[in-house]
Motif scaffolding. Structure first.
Motif, PDB file in Angstrom:
ATOM      1  N   VAL A  33       1.006  -1.834   0.477  1.00 60.23           N
ATOM      2  CA  VAL A  33       0.710  -0.225  -0.157  1.00 60.23           C
ATOM      3  C   VAL A  33       0.524   1.057   0.138  1.00 60.23           C
ATOM      4  O   VAL A  33       2.073   0.874   0.695  1.00 60.23           O
ATOM      5  CB  VAL A  33      -1.364  -0.331   1.187  1.00 60.23           C
ATOM      6  CG1 VAL A  33      -1.839  -0.797   0.895  1.00 60.23           C
ATOM      7  CG2 VAL A  33      -0.325   0.272   2.321  1.00 60.23           C
ATOM      8  N   SER A  34       0.348   2.277  -0.920  1.00 62.00           N
ATOM      9  CA  SER A  34       1.007   3.466  -0.274  1.00 62.00           C
ATOM     10  C   SER A  34      -0.078   4.744  -0.580  1.00 62.00           C
ATOM     11  O   SER A  34      -1.154   5.029  -1.089  1.00 62.00           O
ATOM     12  CB  SER A  34       2.007   3.660  -2.249  1.00 62.00           C
ATOM     13  OG  SER A  34       2.217   5.730  -2.021  1.00 62.00           O
ATOM     14  N   GLY A  35       0.647   5.194   0.223  1.00 66.92           N
ATOM     15  CA  GLY A  35      -0.126   6.981   0.483  1.00 66.92           C
ATOM     16  C   GLY A  35      -0.859   7.531  -1.046  1.00 66.92           C
ATOM     17  O   GLY A  35      -1.610   8.345  -0.536  1.00 66.92           O
ATOM     18  N   VAL A  36      -0.496   7.471  -2.177  1.00 66.89           N
ATOM     19  CA  VAL A  36      -0.549   7.084  -3.352  1.00 66.89           C
ATOM     20  C   VAL A  36      -1.102   6.517  -4.185  1.00 66.89           C
ATOM     21  O   VAL A  36      -1.166   6.110  -5.492  1.00 66.89           O
ATOM     22  CB  VAL A  36       0.761   8.347  -4.402  1.00 66.89           C
ATOM     23  CG1 VAL A  36       1.133   9.607  -3.752  1.00 66.89           C
ATOM     24  CG2 VAL A  36       1.651   7.278  -4.159  1.00 66.89           C
ATOM     25  N   GLY A  37      -0.978   5.207  -3.585  1.00 65.01           N
ATOM     26  CA  GLY A  37      -1.266   4.107  -4.119  1.00 65.01           C
ATOM     27  C   GLY A  37      -3.523   3.886  -5.100  1.00 65.01           C
ATOM     28  O   GLY A  37      -3.916   4.970  -4.539  1.00 65.01           O
ATOM     29  N   ASP A  38      -3.638   3.024  -5.038  1.00 71.34           N
ATOM     30  CA  ASP A  38      -4.994   2.750  -5.958  1.00 71.34           C
ATOM     31  C   ASP A  38      -5.928   1.837  -5.727  1.00 71.34           C
ATOM     32  O   ASP A  38      -4.661   0.575  -5.536  1.00 71.34           O
ATOM     33  CB  ASP A  38      -4.750   3.416  -7.424  1.00 71.34           C
ATOM     34  CG  ASP A  38      -7.027   3.723  -7.686  1.00 71.34           C
ATOM     35  OD1 ASP A  38      -7.786   3.154  -7.432  1.00 71.34           O
ATOM     36  OD2 ASP A  38      -6.910   4.956  -8.749  1.00 71.34           O
ATOM     37  N   ASP A  39      -6.570   1.485  -5.285  1.00 68.05           N
ATOM     38  CA  ASP A  39      -7.275  -0.207  -5.276  1.00 68.05           C
ATOM     39  C   ASP A  39      -7.208  -0.681  -6.099  1.00 68.05           C
ATOM     40  O   ASP A  39      -7.730  -2.090  -5.877  1.00 68.05           O
ATOM     41  CB  ASP A  39      -8.939   0.139  -3.813  1.00 68.05           C
ATOM     42  CG  ASP A  39      -8.293   0.075  -2.405  1.00 68.05           C
ATOM     43  OD1 ASP A  39      -7.069   0.496  -1.759  1.00 68.05           O
ATOM     44  OD2 ASP A  39      -9.281   0.643  -1.312  1.00 68.05           O
ATOM     45  N   VAL A  40      -7.843  -0.050  -7.402  1.00 69.19           N
ATOM     46  CA  VAL A  40      -8.069  -0.565  -8.630  1.00 69.19           C
ATOM     47  C   VAL A  40      -6.636  -1.284  -8.799  1.00 69.19           C
ATOM     48  O   VAL A  40      -6.158  -2.544  -9.699  1.00 69.19           O
ATOM     49  CB  VAL A  40      -8.759  -0.367  -9.176  1.00 69.19           C
ATOM     50  CG1 VAL A  40     -10.006   0.859  -9.194  1.00 69.19           C
ATOM     51  CG2 VAL A  40      -7.323   1.177 -10.137  1.00 69.19           C
ATOM     52  N   ASN A  41      -5.522  -0.949  -8.197  1.00 70.47           N
ATOM     53  CA  ASN A  41      -4.439  -2.122  -8.896  1.00 70.47           C
ATOM     54  C   ASN A  41      -4.146  -2.899  -8.123  1.00 70.47           C
ATOM     55  O   ASN A  41      -5.094  -3.725  -7.268  1.00 70.47           O
ATOM     56  CB  ASN A  41      -3.064  -0.567  -7.957  1.00 70.47           C
ATOM     57  CG  ASN A  41      -3.245   0.637  -8.528  1.00 70.47           C
ATOM     58  OD1 ASN A  41      -3.680   0.976  -9.977  1.00 70.47           O
ATOM     59  ND2 ASN A  41      -2.004   1.248  -8.109  1.00 70.47           N
ATOM     60  N   PRO A  42      -2.807  -3.808  -8.422  1.00 71.35           N
ATOM     61  CA  PRO A  42      -2.608  -5.315  -7.877  1.00 71.35           C
ATOM     62  C   PRO A  42      -2.179  -5.108  -6.722  1.00 71.35           C
ATOM     63  O   PRO A  42      -1.917  -6.491  -6.079  1.00 71.35           O
ATOM     64  CB  PRO A  42      -1.780  -5.828  -9.172  1.00 71.35           C
ATOM     65  CG  PRO A  42      -1.202  -4.730 -10.295  1.00 71.35           C
ATOM     66  CD  PRO A  42      -2.260  -3.509  -9.783  1.00 71.35           C
ATOM     67  N   CYS A  43      -1.995  -3.926  -6.181  1.00 72.66           N
ATOM     68  CA  CYS A  43      -0.825  -4.113  -5.402  1.00 72.66           C
ATOM     69  C   CYS A  43       0.447  -4.475  -4.992  1.00 72.66           C
ATOM     70  O   CYS A  43       0.496  -4.962  -4.014  1.00 72.66           O
ATOM     71  CB  CYS A  43      -2.364  -5.092  -3.702  1.00 72.66           C
ATOM     72  SG  CYS A  43      -3.480  -4.360  -4.126  1.00 72.66           S
TER      73      CYS A  43
END
Length: 325
Positions: A33-43
């Motif tokens: 996880v990242s502060g600039v991540g996105d939950d549509v990503n594969p993580c």
């Protein structure tokens, strides 16, 4: 004869549809996880998610969620074995609004009481107009480990061990402050619990820093709680209350090398029946309203090497001295 125009249109339509389809990702053993991540990503490390809740669905049972960089990663309910680790960066959960920060609950799975959960290097903050409820709540699972965790601003408990299945909990190097209470250990039904608190600080809780209570359980093995090298101080309420009403299982609390000081209530209380049992070694019990309180047969025994003095109203007395074998 093949209609080339129709064929080209079909290929184009298929390509268009594929371009907008959501990708399907296999669950990974390690996600990010990242502060600039996105939950549509594969993580993945190069395409991290934004929240723990988003990452956990893409993480295999027994896997690990790690924090790439500082961020607030949201509340999460854990229903499978998982490690959430933000060591080396600032990973936080904001759970204001009367909700729990982390809930561990596998009761709705096919194998309740079997998951193992580790929380490491995380801040759980209930700050807001309406504070959070509990920082961490264990409802059902085999084991829970908290290490290097900071919990604050909760209206309920910092850590609520309230399982319906037999559990063990380890709390290491964890600070709990400005909460409705510190650690509650109160299983239900036939569940039993073992809790180990090491090198931690429990302070400024409105009620007791530690409450161990058998009033809701019929588990024959009872409760066993070990507190070592821990500060239970400056709480407006009492430091430790062990409540074991008559007819309920034994609640045994072992305290060593700790500070039980300057609390607005009692230092140590054993109440309910002789099944409420506290054993104390190398611990300072000072500056509380009352040092030791025993009611209805509750037992507080000493290994003979404690500091019991300078409490405001009364120091109280140990019920017996234990031999150091």
């Amino acid at each position: 004869m093949i209609n080339k125009s129709a064929l080209h249109l079909g290929i184009a339509a298929f390509a268009f549809a594929c371009g907008f389809a959501q990708p399907a990702y296999a669950q990974a053993t390690r996600t990010w996880v990242s502060g600039v991540g996105d939950d549509v990503n594969p993580c993945s490390r190069t395409a991290p998610c934004k929240t723990f809740a988003g990452a956990i669905s893409k993480t295999a049972a027994g896997g690990e969620i790690d924090c790439l960089d500082p961020g607030g990663f949201g509340t999460v309910t854990v229903t499978k074995s998982i490690t959430i680790d933000c060591t080396g960066t600032m990973g936080s959960i904001l759970n204001s609004g009367g909700i729990n920060g982390v809930v561990v609950n596998d009761s709705a799975t096919g194998t309740p009481g079997t998951i193992n959960v580790v929380l490491r290097g995380i801040s759980i903050n209930g700050a807001g107009t309406t504070p959070g409820l509990n920082g961490v709540r264990l409802v059902s699972g085999k084991s829970l480990v908290l290490e290097d965790v900071f919990i604050m601003n909760q209206s309920g408990r910092a850590v609520s061990v309230n399982p319906s299945t037999t559990t063990r909990t380890t709390i290491h190097n964890t600070t709990m402050t400005n909460t409705g209470g510190g650690v509650l250990v109160q299983p239900t039904g036939t569940a039993t619990a073992a809790v180990d608190i090491q090198q931690s600080v429990i302070t400024a809780g409105a009620s007791e820093a530690l409450r161990v209570d058998t009033s809701s359980t019929t588990g024959a093995a009872g409760l066993r709680v070990v507190v070592n090298d821990t500060v239970l101080s400056e709480n407006p309420g009492s430091a430790v209350i062990v409540n074991s009403p008559a007819g309920t299982p034994t609640a045994l609390v072992l305290i060593s090398g700790s500070n039980v000081t300057n609390n607005g209530g009692n230092g140590l209380t054993a109440q309910g029946s002789a099944n409420a049992f506290i054993a104390v070694s190398d611990t300072a019990i000072q500056g509380n309203v009352s040092g030791l309180v025993r009611t209805a047969g509750g037992q507080i025994r000493s290994y003979g090497d404690n500091l019991l003095n300078l409490n405001v109203v009364t120091d109280g007395t140990f019920s017996a001295t234990l031999a150091k074998n």
